[in-house]
Design an enzyme around this catalytic site. Structure first.
Site, PDB file in Angstrom:
ATOM      1  N   SER A  61     -43.813  70.579  23.945  1.00  0.00           N
ATOM      2  CA  SER A  61     -43.573  70.814  25.286  1.00  0.00           C
ATOM      3  C   SER A  61     -42.439  69.610  25.777  1.00  0.00           C
ATOM      4  O   SER A  61     -41.222  69.510  25.166  1.00  0.00           O
ATOM      5  CB  SER A  61     -44.453  70.887  26.141  1.00  0.00           C
ATOM      6  OG  SER A  61     -44.232  71.163  27.385  1.00  0.00           O
ATOM      7  N   HIS A 104     -45.239  76.515  31.228  1.00  0.00           N
ATOM      8  CA  HIS A 104     -44.734  77.510  30.440  1.00  0.00           C
ATOM      9  C   HIS A 104     -45.201  78.876  30.978  1.00  0.00           C
ATOM     10  O   HIS A 104     -45.473  79.823  29.786  1.00  0.00           O
ATOM     11  CB  HIS A 104     -45.460  77.227  28.984  1.00  0.00           C
ATOM     12  CG  HIS A 104     -44.743  76.009  28.432  1.00  0.00           C
ATOM     13  ND1 HIS A 104     -43.683  75.654  28.138  1.00  0.00           N
ATOM     14  CD2 HIS A 104     -45.217  74.691  28.339  1.00  0.00           C
ATOM     15  CE1 HIS A 104     -43.320  74.693  27.678  1.00  0.00           C
ATOM     16  NE2 HIS A 104     -44.505  73.695  27.784  1.00  0.00           N
TER      17      HIS A 104
END
Length: 308
Positions: A91, A197
Site C-alpha cells: 500500500s 483500498h
C-alpha cells in the site's frame, strides 16, 4: 549471488520513536527527515521522536512518517553496501519503493505523499470507514462472510493464506468482525482512519489523480512489483492513473510474493517500522530468508546475515 528484494512497510506500522536509532546510525537517515520536513512544512523528525501514538495516527503525519522511516532504513542499509534488484511496497510502501527505484526523487516522493495524505485525510474525515485484519481463514472464506453481511464491506488486502484485511462502512466491518469472532477467528481492528483500498476512498482518488498528473515519473532502475496487479509492473506510461486506482483497489500482496519467488528472489528485506511484511513473508513462502531493518539491532543482524 542470491537475489534480494526490498519491501516497504505500509500504514498502521507506525509507533513513537520509530526512527530514532536509524537517525542516530547515519547522517543520511537524518537527511531523509530534513527533506521530508522541508516539503511538509512541519518538523517530521520532532513528531516521530517525541510525538504520541495519537499524533502519529493522523493520516497527514502517518504516511510521510512511515515513508521517511522506510527511506532512512534504505539509506542505512545501502550505506553498508547492500542493495536489491527489486522493490515492492505494501500500500503506502509503494511510494518509498518508487523512490528506492529512482522513479521519483526523494523530494518529489514526499511532495506526492503529502498530496496523497491530504486527499485521503480529507476523505477520512467526511466518511465513516474502518478496516480489520481477519486471521485464520482463506480469502474465499472471508469474502463469503462479507457478502452475507449487510452494508458495504469487502476483502481489500490479501496479505497471506491466513490473513485477509477487510474494509468498508464502520458498522458493516464491526458486524462482519462479530461473525468472524463467533467462528472462533480473530478480527483485529487496524489503526487507520478510513476504509482504504475501497470505493469509499473514491473522492480521495479523484483529488489525488489531479495532483499526481503534475509529476514526472522515470522508468525504475529496479524491478517494481505492484499491489494492483500482483505482478511485476511493466507499463509506467500513466503512473497518475495507476496511483489513483491504487487508492481504491485491493492489495494483492500474496500474489506479489509468489511472483517474486518464481523470479528467484531468496532474500526479502523489509525496510521501515515494524516487521509486519517480514511476518507475512515467513507465513507465505518457504525456503527464503526474511529480514527487517527498523533499528540499529535489526540493521546489524540483516547486514551480517546477507554478507556471510
Amino acid at each position: 549471488m542470491e537475489k534480494t528484494v526490498f519491501l516497504f512497510s505500509g500504514q498502521g506500522s507506525q509507533y513513537p520513536k520509530m526512527a530514532e536509532e536509524l537517525i542516530n546510525s547515519s547522517p543520511k537517515a537524518g537527511e531523509v527527515f530534513a527533506c521530508a520536513s522541508d516539503v511538509l512544512g512541519f518538523d517530521l523528525k520532532e513528531i516521530c521522536l517525541n510525538g504520541t501514538a495519537e499524533d502519529l495516527a493522523k493520516t497527514q503525519v502517518t504516511q510521510p512518517a512511515i515513508m521517511a522511516t522506510s527511506l532512512a532504513a534504505l539509506a542505512c542499509i545501502r550505506e553498508r553496501g547492500i542493495d536489491a534488484s527489486a522493490v515492492a511496497g505494501h500500500s503506502l510502501g509503494e511510494y518509498a519503493a518508487m523512490v528506492a527505484a529512482d522513479m521519483l526523487s526523494m523530494e518529489d516522493g514526499f511532495k506526492l505523499i503529502k498530496a496523497r495524505a491530504a486527499a485521503m485525510g480529507k476523505c477520512a474525515e467526511s466518511g465513516d470507514g474502518a478496516m480489520a485484519a481477519i486471521m485464520g481463514l482463506s480469502a474465499q472464506e472471508v469474502a463469503a462472510v462479507c457478502e452475507e453481511t449487510s452494508g458495504y464491506v469487502l476483502p481489500v488486502n490479501y496479505n497471506s493464506a491466513a490473513q485477509t484485511v477487510i474494509a468498508g462502512e464502520r458498522a458493516a466491518v464491526a458486524k462482519a468482525s462479530e461473525t468472524f469472532m463467533s467462528m472462533g477467528k480473530r478480527a483485529i481492528p487496524l489503526a487507520v482512519s478510513a476504509a482504504f483500498h475501497s470505493k469509499l476512498m473514491q473522492p480521495a482518488a479523484d483529488e489525488f489523480y489531479n495532483a499526481a498528473k503534475s509529476f514526472a515519473f522515470s522508468q525504475p532502475k529496479l524491478d517494481f512489483y505492484a499491489n494492483l496487479t500482483g505482478t511485476k509492473l511493466t507499463d509506467f506510461s500513466d503512473m497518475a492513473e495507476y496511483l489513483a486506482k491504487h487508492i481504491v483497489s485491493p492489495v494483492f500482496f500474496t500474489s506479489e510474493l509468489a511472483e517474486l519467488q518464481s523470479a528467484g528472489y531468496l532474500n526479502y528485506v523489509e525496510l521501515g517500522p515494524g516487521k509486519v511484511l517480514t511476518g507475512l513473508v515467513k507465513k507465505t513462502l518457504k525456503d527464503v530468508t526474511a529480514l527487517n531493518v527498523e533499528n540499529a539491532k535489526t540493521l546489524e543482524k540483516t547486514v551480517e546475515t546477507l554478507t556471510n
